[in-house]
Scaffold this active site. Structure first.
Site, PDB file in Angstrom:
ATOM      1  CG  HIS A  81      -1.723   1.284   1.294  1.00 48.45           C
ATOM      2  ND1 HIS A  81      -2.926   1.390   0.649  1.00 48.45           N
ATOM      3  CD2 HIS A  81      -1.496   2.494   1.871  1.00 48.45           C
ATOM      4  CE1 HIS A  81      -3.415   2.606   0.825  1.00 48.45           C
ATOM      5  NE2 HIS A  81      -2.565   3.295   1.570  1.00 48.45           N
ATOM      6  CG  ASP A 160     -12.420   3.239   5.260  1.00 42.10           C
ATOM      7  OD1 ASP A 160     -11.947   4.005   6.117  1.00 42.10           O
ATOM      8  OD2 ASP A 160     -12.159   3.328   4.051  1.00 42.10           O
ATOM      9  NE  ARG A 167     -10.461   9.972   8.655  1.00 48.24           N
ATOM     10  CZ  ARG A 167      -9.606   9.244   7.925  1.00 48.24           C
ATOM     11  NH1 ARG A 167      -9.992   8.097   7.406  1.00 48.24           N
ATOM     12  NH2 ARG A 167      -8.386   9.650   7.728  1.00 48.24           N
ATOM     13  CB  SER A 182      -8.977   4.773   6.864  1.00 53.95           C
ATOM     14  OG  SER A 182      -9.353   4.889   5.532  1.00 53.95           O
ATOM     15  CE  LYS A 186      -9.535   1.937   2.779  1.00 53.99           C
ATOM     16  NZ  LYS A 186      -9.678   3.317   2.361  1.00 53.99           N
TER      17      LYS A 186
END
Ligand code: URA
Length: 383
Positions: A81, A160, A167, A182, A186
């Protein structure tokens, strides 16, 4: 649990009990808590923070708010990520490279966010490429090809989606525990056992300083480890764009160059480094140097490119039809000769967005051919 007492607890800087926090996340996902109470709690978390234990419980509860994938494969599963940056196309060469090194890579990616491009938009510049596969097809391709790249589904971490949207409009995005939960909810739901994070800092990144990037990296690793995954993080510079191209089709072109063992040194280098960390963390190699040598060889001998072509064909992409080409190109010469002393990655990201490579509204249609190419890098000579 009485919602206002729960909000007051965090407002006063106290730690939530596990059962209350899990019930709260259920209320968020099921819609039984109203937006105003969820938003008030988000601001309390933003101001007061969370302990490592609370962050892990929040992440786990958000992950379990939807479908959690599991793979039973002979190869280890791993994913990367990136916190996102200008010209960051690394996922495109990285997933097939890691698959070539013997990993299974279930990659669920995002679309462009602000001035940072998104892997899905880039892949869609390949005619026909389908990023909307269902989960059974996704799992089949991860098993058969070794990698598959799709978009977020409605069933993964639905808590999320609601928290992120709130947010976004309540000034509570830049909170380390909220960002951690968050991202991680995922990624954990996607089922990869090993996760490597590329946490970027600098002008073109979400985290502007190296110290903030380190805090986020430490939080991601601590949370992943508490939840039983193998995690590593690299903290990388995003003061100048990655590579020489910004824009969807232009970045796919550059990714294909990297998959052919060429392309810009920084993109190839980071792809090799991340692949090596993923392969070592997942247990395919013991020494980072051996993994890097194998990654470089897989780029040089065309085997990673062959895996990319196989993934592309399986996802209905028609590389042979060519990538979109801009109708017009304009040269932007240096006003005088010299060396590039400084680069503002954020300004270049804004320029690419204004040309049509990014979105100015939720419904905006991208110009997949638009962007900037042949960028010079820091320290290079210009005439
Ligand atoms: N990416 C995410 O998915 N969530 C965040 O909060 C920030 C970046």
């Amino acid at each position: 649990m009485i919602p206002q007492w729960f909000i007051e607890e965090k407002r006063d800087g106290r730690e939530h009990a596990e059962a209350d926090l899990r019930a709260w996340v259920r209320g968020v996902a099921e819609g039984t808590l109203p937006d105003y109470q969820v938003a008030a709690w988000l601001m309390a978390v933003y101001l007061r923070g969370m302990t490592e234990a609370e962050t892990a419980i929040l992440t786990d509860a958000m992950m379990r708010s939807g479908e959690c994938l599991a793979f039973d494969l002979p190869r280890p599963t791993a994913d990367k990520h990136s916190t996102g940056g200008i010209g960051d196309k690394i996922s495109i060469p990285l997933a097939p490279l890691c698959a070539t090194l013997g990993l299974a890579v279930p990659m669920i990616s995002g679309r462009g966010l602000g001035i940072t491009g998104g892997t899905l938009d880039k892949l869609e510049s390949i005619p026909g490429f389908d990023v909307r596969l269902g989960i059974p097809e996704f799992k089949r391709l991860v098993a058969e090809v070794g990698c598959c790249m799709i978009g977020q589904t409605d069933t993964l971490a639905p808590a999320d989606r609601r928290l992120y949207a709130l947010r976004d409009v309540t000034g509570t995005v830049p909170s380390i525990p909220l960002i951690t939960a968050s991202i991680m909810s995922k990624k954990l739901a996607e089922g990869a056992q090993t996760l490597v994070f590329d946490v970027k800092f600098g002008r073109g990144a979400f985290m502007k300083t190296q110290a903030d990037a380190r805090r986020l990296a430490e939080s991601l690793i601590a949370t992943g480890q508490r939840l039983g995954r193998t995690c590593r993080a690299l903290i990388t510079d995003m003061n100048q764009p990655l590579g020489r191209a910004i824009g969807n089709a232009l970045e796919v072109r550059e990714s294909l160059d990297v998959l052919s063992g060429q392309g810009p040194d920084d993109v190839r280098g980071l792809t090799v480094t991340l692949a090596a960390h993923m392969a070592c963390a997942a247990g395919r190699f013991a020494a980072l140097g051996d993994a890097e040598a194998a990654a470089r060889a897989a780029l040089a001998d065309g085997s990673a490119l062959a895996t990319f072509r196989a993934m592309c064909a399986a996802q209905k992409g028609r590389l042979g039809d060519g990538l979109p080409q801009a109708a017009a190109t304009v040269d932007v010469p240096a006003p005088r000769s010299g060396f590039v002393a400084d680069i503002d990655a954020e300004a270049l990201g804004r320029a690419a967005l204004a040309l049509g490579a990014g979105r100015t509204s939720l419904e905006a249609t991208l110009d997949l051919a638009a962007g900037l190419d042949r960028l010079r890098q820091h320290g290079e000579r210009v005439e």
